[in-house]
Design an enzyme around this catalytic site. Sequence first.
Site, mmCIF file in Angstrom:
data_model
loop_
_atom_site.group_PDB
_atom_site.id
_atom_site.type_symbol
_atom_site.label_atom_id
_atom_site.label_comp_id
_atom_site.label_asym_id
_atom_site.label_seq_id
_atom_site.Cartn_x
_atom_site.Cartn_y
_atom_site.Cartn_z
ATOM 1 N N GLU A 1 0.847 -1.199 0.000
ATOM 2 C CA GLU A 1 0.000 0.000 0.000
ATOM 3 C C GLU A 1 0.878 1.244 0.000
ATOM 4 O O GLU A 1 2.018 1.184 0.445
ATOM 5 C CB GLU A 1 -0.890 0.007 1.267
ATOM 6 C CG GLU A 1 -1.775 -1.226 1.392
ATOM 7 C CD GLU A 1 -2.483 -1.307 2.745
ATOM 8 O OE1 GLU A 1 -2.458 -0.316 3.496
ATOM 9 O OE2 GLU A 1 -3.043 -2.372 3.036
ATOM 10 N N LYS B 1 2.481 4.578 1.373
ATOM 11 C CA LYS B 1 2.676 5.146 2.708
ATOM 12 C C LYS B 1 2.446 6.649 2.579
ATOM 13 O O LYS B 1 3.332 7.407 2.195
ATOM 14 C CB LYS B 1 4.091 4.850 3.205
ATOM 15 C CG LYS B 1 4.298 5.203 4.660
ATOM 16 C CD LYS B 1 5.624 4.615 5.156
ATOM 17 C CE LYS B 1 5.839 4.945 6.621
ATOM 18 N NZ LYS B 1 5.777 6.380 6.924
ATOM 19 N N ASP C 1 1.945 10.470 3.210
ATOM 20 C CA ASP C 1 2.561 11.421 4.131
ATOM 21 C C ASP C 1 1.465 12.355 4.648
ATOM 22 O O ASP C 1 1.286 13.462 4.161
ATOM 23 C CB ASP C 1 3.653 12.211 3.403
ATOM 24 C CG ASP C 1 4.598 12.854 4.389
ATOM 25 O OD1 ASP C 1 4.509 12.560 5.591
ATOM 26 O OD2 ASP C 1 5.430 13.664 3.945
ATOM 27 N N TYR D 1 -7.375 2.093 5.690
ATOM 28 C CA TYR D 1 -6.629 0.875 5.347
ATOM 29 C C TYR D 1 -6.597 -0.167 6.454
ATOM 30 O O TYR D 1 -5.950 -1.187 6.314
ATOM 31 C CB TYR D 1 -5.202 1.235 4.941
ATOM 32 C CG TYR D 1 -4.499 2.137 5.936
ATOM 33 C CD1 TYR D 1 -4.437 3.503 5.713
ATOM 34 C CD2 TYR D 1 -3.930 1.628 7.086
ATOM 35 C CE1 TYR D 1 -3.825 4.347 6.622
ATOM 36 C CE2 TYR D 1 -3.313 2.463 8.007
ATOM 37 C CZ TYR D 1 -3.261 3.824 7.763
ATOM 38 O OH TYR D 1 -2.653 4.654 8.666
ATOM 39 N N LYS E 1 10.840 2.695 3.117
ATOM 40 C CA LYS E 1 10.967 4.155 2.998
ATOM 41 C C LYS E 1 11.699 4.517 1.712
ATOM 42 O O LYS E 1 12.730 3.931 1.372
ATOM 43 C CB LYS E 1 11.764 4.701 4.190
ATOM 44 C CG LYS E 1 11.062 4.513 5.529
ATOM 45 C CD LYS E 1 10.122 5.648 5.848
ATOM 46 C CE LYS E 1 10.835 6.687 6.683
ATOM 47 N NZ LYS E 1 9.909 7.711 7.183
ATOM 48 N N CYS F 1 8.686 47.838 -7.165
ATOM 49 C CA CYS F 1 8.345 46.668 -7.971
ATOM 50 C C CYS F 1 9.531 46.304 -8.873
ATOM 51 O O CYS F 1 10.063 47.167 -9.559
ATOM 52 C CB CYS F 1 7.111 46.983 -8.818
ATOM 53 S SG CYS F 1 6.763 45.760 -10.086
ATOM 54 N N CYS G 1 8.335 47.240 -12.755
ATOM 55 C CA CYS G 1 8.087 48.606 -13.227
ATOM 56 C C CYS G 1 8.780 49.667 -12.359
ATOM 57 O O CYS G 1 8.729 50.852 -12.686
ATOM 58 C CB CYS G 1 6.587 48.885 -13.289
ATOM 59 S SG CYS G 1 5.832 48.978 -11.652
ATOM 60 N N CYS H 1 2.443 45.491 -6.016
ATOM 61 C CA CYS H 1 2.676 46.585 -6.949
ATOM 62 C C CYS H 1 1.282 47.066 -7.358
ATOM 63 O O CYS H 1 0.468 46.281 -7.812
ATOM 64 C CB CYS H 1 3.438 46.105 -8.174
ATOM 65 S SG CYS H 1 3.454 47.351 -9.466
ATOM 66 N N CYS I 1 1.720 48.485 -14.725
ATOM 67 C CA CYS I 1 2.843 47.553 -14.517
ATOM 68 C C CYS I 1 2.784 46.427 -15.554
ATOM 69 O O CYS I 1 1.775 45.732 -15.651
ATOM 70 C CB CYS I 1 2.793 46.964 -13.115
ATOM 71 S SG CYS I 1 4.095 45.751 -12.817
#
Length: 677
Positions: free
Chosen positions: A115, A117, A119, A231, A319, A413, A416, A431, A436
Amino acid sequence: MSIGIERKRLEQLKKELNFHNYRYHVLDSPVISDAEYDRLLVELKTIEADHPEWITPDSPSQRAGAAVSDKFNKLAHPHPILSLANAFNTDDIRSWVERISKLDERVLNAEFVVEPKIDGLTVVLHYEDGVFVRGATRGDGEIGEDITANLRTIRTLPLRIPVEENGPIPPHRLVVRGEAFIYLKDFQELNQRLIEAGEKTYQNPRNTAAGSLRQLDSTLTAKRPLALLTYDIVEADGPIPRKQWDLLNYLKAMSFPVSDQVEFCPNLEAVIKACEKRKETRDLLSFEVDGAVIKINDLELAASLGFVGKDPRGAMAFKFPAREVTTVLNDIGVAVGRTGVLTPYAILEPVEIGGVIVKQATLHNFDFIAEKDIRIGDRVLLKRAGDVIPYVMGPVIDARKGGEVCYKPPSVCPTCHEPVEHFNDEVAWYCVNAACPAQLVRNIEHFVSRIAMDIAGCGIKIVEQLIEAGLVKDPSDLYGLKKEDLLNLEGFAEKKADNLLEAIAASKRQPLNRLITAIGIHGVGEVMAADLAKKYPDLEALSKAGQAELMTIEGVGPNIAEAIVDWFSVEGNRQLIRKFKQYGVWPVSDISTSKPAGPQPLDGLTFVVTGTLPTFTRDGAREYIQKFGGKVSESVSKKTSYLVLGENPGSKLDKARELGVPVLDEGGLRRLAGEKA
Ligand SMILES: [Zn+2]
C-alpha cells in the site's frame, strides 16, 4: 567508542529526538528533515541494541508518537495505534521476511499486500451502528486528541455507512484507521488562492493537513481540502475479513475511501518488484508518499508473529530516499504575480533532488523569510515533493560562517520600479501600478469586464494580442487604437475591427462609478465605487481626497482610504488619469442630484435574486439592494416583493410564478432604485 562516550551520546540522542518529536508532532513545525530524524533514531536504536540495559521508558524508541496537546479532549484508542519498522532498501525487506520465516515457516509461502505510505496524519474513526460518532488523532499511540468535529468536515469520510442490498452490514461497533492528507493539486490551488488574496501560503501538504485537523475552530477546517484514505480496522465486534486484501475491499464496500494504489502480491519477489516500481513512479501519484507499506495478507499469521519492541512483525514500511537536501542560497529574487502580489523565490546553487536539478525554490512570502531568519549566503534545507515546486524549509544555522546577509523586501516593484504597497491586514506586498507590465493583461481584462467599462467583444485573447503587439501599455491606450493597428493583427477583418472600436468608443459614456471600478484600486469594488462617485464629481476630485475625508464615507475604513490615497500617489497612475482626460474618457457625476437623506426607493421591499445577472455579482446585487433600503431574502415566499431574474435561474422562478411574485431583470431593479436608463 568507549562505554562512557557511548552512554553520553545516548543521552544526547534521546534529548535531541524528544525535542524534534515535539516540534514535529505537537507544533507541526519541524526544524530538521524526516531523513535526519530517522538517522538519529537509527543511531539511538543501534546503541540500545548493544546495551538493552540502558533502555528507559522515556526513550524515543519506546514510544510510537507524540505528547497530547491540552487543547482537545483526550480519547483513548481501543488498541494501540502502532507504527511500523522501516526498511530502507530491498535487502532490508528480504532480511525481514527471512527473520520472521524462522519464527513461522508459513511466512515462506505468504501472500502480501503493498500500500502507499501516505505522508499525512493518522486518524482513528469510531462508528456505532454504522454512524460516525468519534474520531481522534494518533497522539502517542495509546491516547489521541478528540477531533471529531474536524473529521466530520472531511467530505470523503462516511458519516453513516450506507447499508446496501447484498452489501456488508457494519458491525455494531467499528473502529477504522486511516490517513488524512491533502492532494497535491488541491494544495497548489489552495496556495494560489492565498497568493491572490495576499495571504500567507502554506508550506507543505502534510503540515497543512495536520494544522487543519488540529484547528480549534472546525469551520476553518471545513475550508481546507482535506482528504482521507482508510486501510485498517482497529476493532470490530462482529466478524471481519481475515485477509488484508479482503479487508480493503470490505472497507470499500462500506463506502470508506480506499486508495487505488493498493496491490496484491502473491510472493516476496512480487513485493520487491512492486517496491522498486513505486520508488521510480512516486512522482506520478496525486498525493505525497514517503514510502510503501508491506503487509502480510493473512492477518492472523501476521498477528501471531507478535512484536519487536512496539513494532508489529507482520508488516514493514519501505521508505523512499528523502527528497531533502541542503544547498547554498545565492540570492533572493522577486516575482510579480498577475494580481500585483510580490513573491520571493530562492536562487540556489544548483543541486540534484531525486533526479532533478533544482536552481530555484519558493520562499513562500516575506514573513516566512523573516520568521525563519533566512539570509543570503545561508545553507538552506530544501524539499521537493511530487511536481510541487521545491520549497525552502529553513536555514541550517550551524553552517553559518558569518558572511551571510540579512534580507530586506524590495521597496519598489522589480518589473516597473514603482513603489510597492502593503495593506494592513495582509502579509503580501503589492505593486499597485495599473500600467505595470507584469500585471497588464489582468488589469486590462478587469478594465474591459462587464462590471467595469463593459467593452463588448474584448476578450482575453484580444487583450493579449493588443499587449503583445505593443499597442496597449496601460488601459487608456485602448482609446487611442486605430483601425489600421487592428487590421494588422491576426484574425481581424474590417467588421471585427469596427465593432471593437465602436464598443471602446461607447464605453466613454460609462458613468464615473464604472471608471472607478475599472481602474482597480485594491479593495474598491462596484458598490464602493458607486459611493465614491456620489461624493466626488470626477477622478481628479477623487485623487485629491485625503485619508480622513475618505473615511467619512460609510464603508470606507482606514485600509481602503489608505489604498485609495496610495493609488493616486503612484506617478504611473497619475499619468493614466491624465491620459483618460486627453482621450475624453472623463465621466462627471452629478453630485448635486445625489439622493437626499430620507426614505429610500427600495424601502419596505423584499427581493430574492436568482441566476446570473449581467453586471452584478450575487454579493454586489445584495449590497446594491440594501444600499437603497431594500431587503434581500434567500427564498421566495408570499412576502417577496420582486424576484430579480438573471440567466440560468433555479427553482426560485417556478416558485415565484406559483405565488404570483412579480419578476424583474437587472435593468428593472436599477430603474426601481432610481437609476436613469
Ligand atoms: Zn510593477
